[in-house]
Design a protein around this motif. Structure first.
Motif, PDB file in Angstrom:
ATOM      1  N   CYS A  64       0.841  -1.197   0.000  1.00 48.49           N
ATOM      2  CA  CYS A  64       0.000   0.000   0.000  1.00 48.49           C
ATOM      3  C   CYS A  64       0.874   1.244   0.000  1.00 48.49           C
ATOM      4  N   THR A 112       6.341   4.226   6.623  1.00 45.66           N
ATOM      5  CA  THR A 112       5.633   5.471   6.290  1.00 45.66           C
ATOM      6  C   THR A 112       6.197   6.602   7.151  1.00 45.66           C
ATOM      7  N   TRP A 114       6.640   9.220  10.180  1.00 38.90           N
ATOM      8  CA  TRP A 114       6.533   8.928  11.618  1.00 38.90           C
ATOM      9  C   TRP A 114       5.118   9.081  12.150  1.00 38.90           C
ATOM     10  N   ASN A 164      18.319  -0.667  11.919  1.00 37.21           N
ATOM     11  CA  ASN A 164      19.390  -1.336  11.175  1.00 37.21           C
ATOM     12  C   ASN A 164      20.792  -1.044  11.685  1.00 37.21           C
ATOM     13  N   SER A 221       9.450  12.647  -1.316  1.00 33.52           N
ATOM     14  CA  SER A 221       9.996  11.739  -0.312  1.00 33.52           C
ATOM     15  C   SER A 221       9.958  12.440   1.054  1.00 33.52           C
ATOM     16  N   TRP A 225       7.243  15.334   4.383  1.00 38.55           N
ATOM     17  CA  TRP A 225       6.749  15.222   5.761  1.00 38.55           C
ATOM     18  C   TRP A 225       7.791  15.536   6.828  1.00 38.55           C
TER      19      TRP A 225
END
Ligand code: NAD
Length: 450
Positions: A64, A112, A114, A164, A221, A225
Motif C-alpha cells: 500500500c 511510512t 513517523w 538497522n 519523499s 513530511w
C-alpha cells in the motif's frame, strides 16, 4: 549519498536489484512461506522490498502506498524479480485499512512517515497480525509509545523496530568486544544522528536530492513530511540509530534501564541559512520559522550507573557520523577518529586503528552472512534486520528487538522535547517493562543464526 544515488538511479534501480528466482535466498520447498504485506513503499520501503524479493521464504501479498511514483518503481522491482504481483492498495490515506482485511497475514512492514506509525501499528495488531516490523520510531508522543506497548501486550503481538544500525559491522564488532570484556566495565557511551539532511528536507524530487528549497506539498519523499517536524518540534527527533547500539551494549531493558533524561537545544539557524543561500531570501521556505535547534544534546542516566550522551545534528553542513563512543575501565572506541585504545594493549596515550580490532572481533553474524548481505542497503546492515525479523516470524519467536526496546528508544524524542520545553529539566524515564527489566536476559545477536 546512498539515498541520492538511489534516487538518481531510480529508473534503473529495478534492473539493478533483479534477482533470478533460482538464486533466491532461503529456498526450502517444505517450508511454509511467510505471508507479508507492506505499508509504505517510499525510498526506505523499497530497501525492504528489495530484501523481501530476494527471499524465497516470503510471499508478499499486498503493498500500500499513496504515491504513484513510489508504487510504479516498486511494481517494476517486483516484476523484474520475477515475483507474483501483490494486491495493490492505494487511492487514499486509509487504503491500508482495506489491506489489513486480507486473511492469514503473518507480518506487516511499515515504512511510512513517523506520524502514521502508531496508528498503523495498533490497527495491524487489532486486525490480528502478530508480527509488526516498523521503521524507526513507534509514534510521536509518549502516549503513542504507551499505546503501542499496551496493544502488543493485550494481543500478544510482536512489535519490532527495524533499527538497522544495530547491525552495522563495526557496531557489531564492538558488541562482540563488549561481551568479551575488552573495554572492561562500561562507564560512558555516546552516539547520535549527525547527518546533514538539508538536501533531504528540501527536495523537489524533480531530479535528485539537492534540487530546490521546497518541502511539504511541493516536496518529495521525506521533504513531504520530515521537514514539518523541523518546523514544529524541538528536541532529539531521531535518536534510535545512536541509542539502539548503545542499548545493546549496556543491556537496556535486560538488567539495566534508562532512569532519567535531560536535553538542551541550540539556536535554529541552519535550515533558514541553507534556503537563503541556495534559493534567495524571497523563497517561500525562507519565510518559515524553524523550531528545531540545529544541535540537540541529550544526557541519559542508567540504573547501572552509566551515562549516555546523544546528539541530533541534521541542519548544518557536516560529514555523516553517528558519533559513537564506548568507554569502559580498560579503554574506549570512538568512531569519529576510527580509533580504539585498550590499556596494556595499545601504546600508552595512543590510538590504534580501530579496523585491526574490528577484524579480530568481527561478529559471527557478519562472518556467516556477509556475502548474502552484500549489495543490500546501508553497507549490508539492512539485510540483517530483515533477516532477524523474518526468521522470528518463521520460528514464531519474539524478535530480538521487541516492543519495550522500541518504546524506550522512541520515548527519547518526546522526553527530550519536554525537557527543553521545561527549561532543560531532568525528567524521569518511564519503565515500559513495568519492572521486568530486572529479570529479562540479553537476546540480541547471541550467535551466528540471526
Ligand atoms: P518516503 O517519504 O520516501 O516514504 C514514505 C512513503 O509512505 C511514501 O511513499 C508515502 O507516499 C507513503 N505514505 C505516506 N502516508 C501514507 C499512508 N497514509 N498510507 C500509505 N502510504 C503512505 O520516506 P522514507 O525515507 O521511506 O521514510 C519512511 C520511514 O523510514 C521513516 O520512518 C524514516 O524515518 C525511516 N527511514 C529509515 C532509514 C533507516 O536507515 N532505518 C532510512 C530512511 C528512512
Amino acid at each position: 549519498m546512498k539515498r541520492k544515488s538511489f534516487l538518481q538511479k531510480a529508473g534503473i534501480a529495478a534492473a539493478a536489484l533483479t534477482v533470478l528466482p533460482g538464486s533466491e535466498l532461503f529456498a526450502n520447498a517444505n517450508e511454509t512461506k511467510v505471508k507479508a504485506i507492506m505499508i509504505g513503499v517510499g525510498l526506505r520501503g523499497q530497501n525492504h522490498l528489495d530484501l523481501l524479493l530476494r527471499r524465497a521464504d516470503v510471499d508478499l501479498v499486498g503493498i500500500c502506498d499513496i504515491d504513484d511514483r513510489m508504487l510504479a518503481t516498486s511494481k517494476s522491482m517486483i516484476t523484474k524479480a520475477g515475483k507474483k504481483m501483490p494486491q495493490i492498495f492505494t487511492g487514499d490515506v486509509y487504503a491500508w485499512k482495506k489491506m489489513l482485511e486480507l486473511k492469514n497475514i503473518d507480518c506487516v512492514i511499515i515504512s511510512t512517515p513517523w506520524e502514521w506509525h502508531k496508528e498503523m501499528i495498533v490497527s495491524s495488531i487489532e486486525a490480528g497480525i502478530k508480527y509488526i516490523g516498523t521503521e524507526v520510531m513507534l509514534g510521536i508522543t509518549l502516549q503513542d509509545h504507551w499505546d503501542v506497548v499496551r496493544a502488543a501486550e493485550k494481543y500478544n503481538a510482536h512489535v519490532c523496530m527495524l533499527e538497522n544500525v544495530c547491525y552495522r559491522r563495526d557496531v557489531m564488532a564492538v558488541l562482540n568486544m563488549v561481551r568479551q570484556n575488552v573495554f572492561g566495565e562500561l562507564v560512558h557511551l555516546q552516539g547520535g544522528y549527525q547527518h546533514d539532511l538539508r538536501e533531504v528536507k528540501f527536495n523537489n524530487g524533480i531530479e535528485a536530492y539537492g534540487h530546490g528549497c521546497e518541502f511539504g506539498d511541493k516536496g518529495w519523499s521525506e521533504a513531504r513530511w520530515r521537514t514539518h517536524h523541523s518546523v514544529h518540534r524541538n528536541g532529539d527527533l531521531y535518536p534510535t540509530h545512536g541509542i539502539g547500539p548503545i542499548a545493546h551494549y549496556i543491556n537496556i531493558n535486560r538488567g539495566n534501564r534508562f532512569l532519567n533524561i535531560c536535553s538542551f537545544s541550540s539556536k535554529a539557524r541552519g535550515l533558514h541559512d541553507y534556503v537563503v543561500k541556495k534559493c534567495g531570501p524571497e523563497h517561500s521556505s525562507a519565510k518559515v520559522s524553524f523550531k528545531l535547534g540545529d544541535v540537540a544534546t541529550t544526557s541519559i542516566g542508567c540504573a547501572n550507573g552509566e551515562t549516555i550522551l546523544l546528539q541530533h545534528d541534521t541542519n548544518l553542513p557536516r560529514p555523516y557520523s553517528l558519533g559513537f563512543r564506548v568507554q569502559g575501565t580498560d579503554g574506549l572506541w570512538m568512531d569519529v577518529n576510527k580509533g580504539i585504545h585498550i590499556e596494556g594493549q595499545s601504546k600508552p596515550h595512543r590510538w590504534d586503528d580501530a579496523q585491526t580490532w574490528f577484524d579480530k572481533y568481527d561478529h559471527p553474524l557478519w562472518k556467516r552472512w556477509s556475502k548474502d548481505a552484500a549489495g543490500s542497503g546501508h553497507g549490508g546492515m539492512d539485510f540483517y534486520v530483515i533477516h532477524m525479523f523474518i526468521e522470528s516470524v518463521k520460528r514464531k519467536q519474539a524478535p530480538q528487538m521487541d516492543v519495550y526496546d522500541a518504546a524506550a528508544w522512541s520515548a527519547i524524542t518526546p522526553l527530550s522535547e519536554s525537557s527543553i520545553e521545561m527549561g532543560n529539566q531532568t525528567i524521569e524515564f518511564p519503565d515500559f517493562t513495568a519492572g521486568k527489566w530486572m529479570y529479562r536476559k540479553p537476546v540480541f545477536a547471541l550467535n551466528d543464526e540471526f
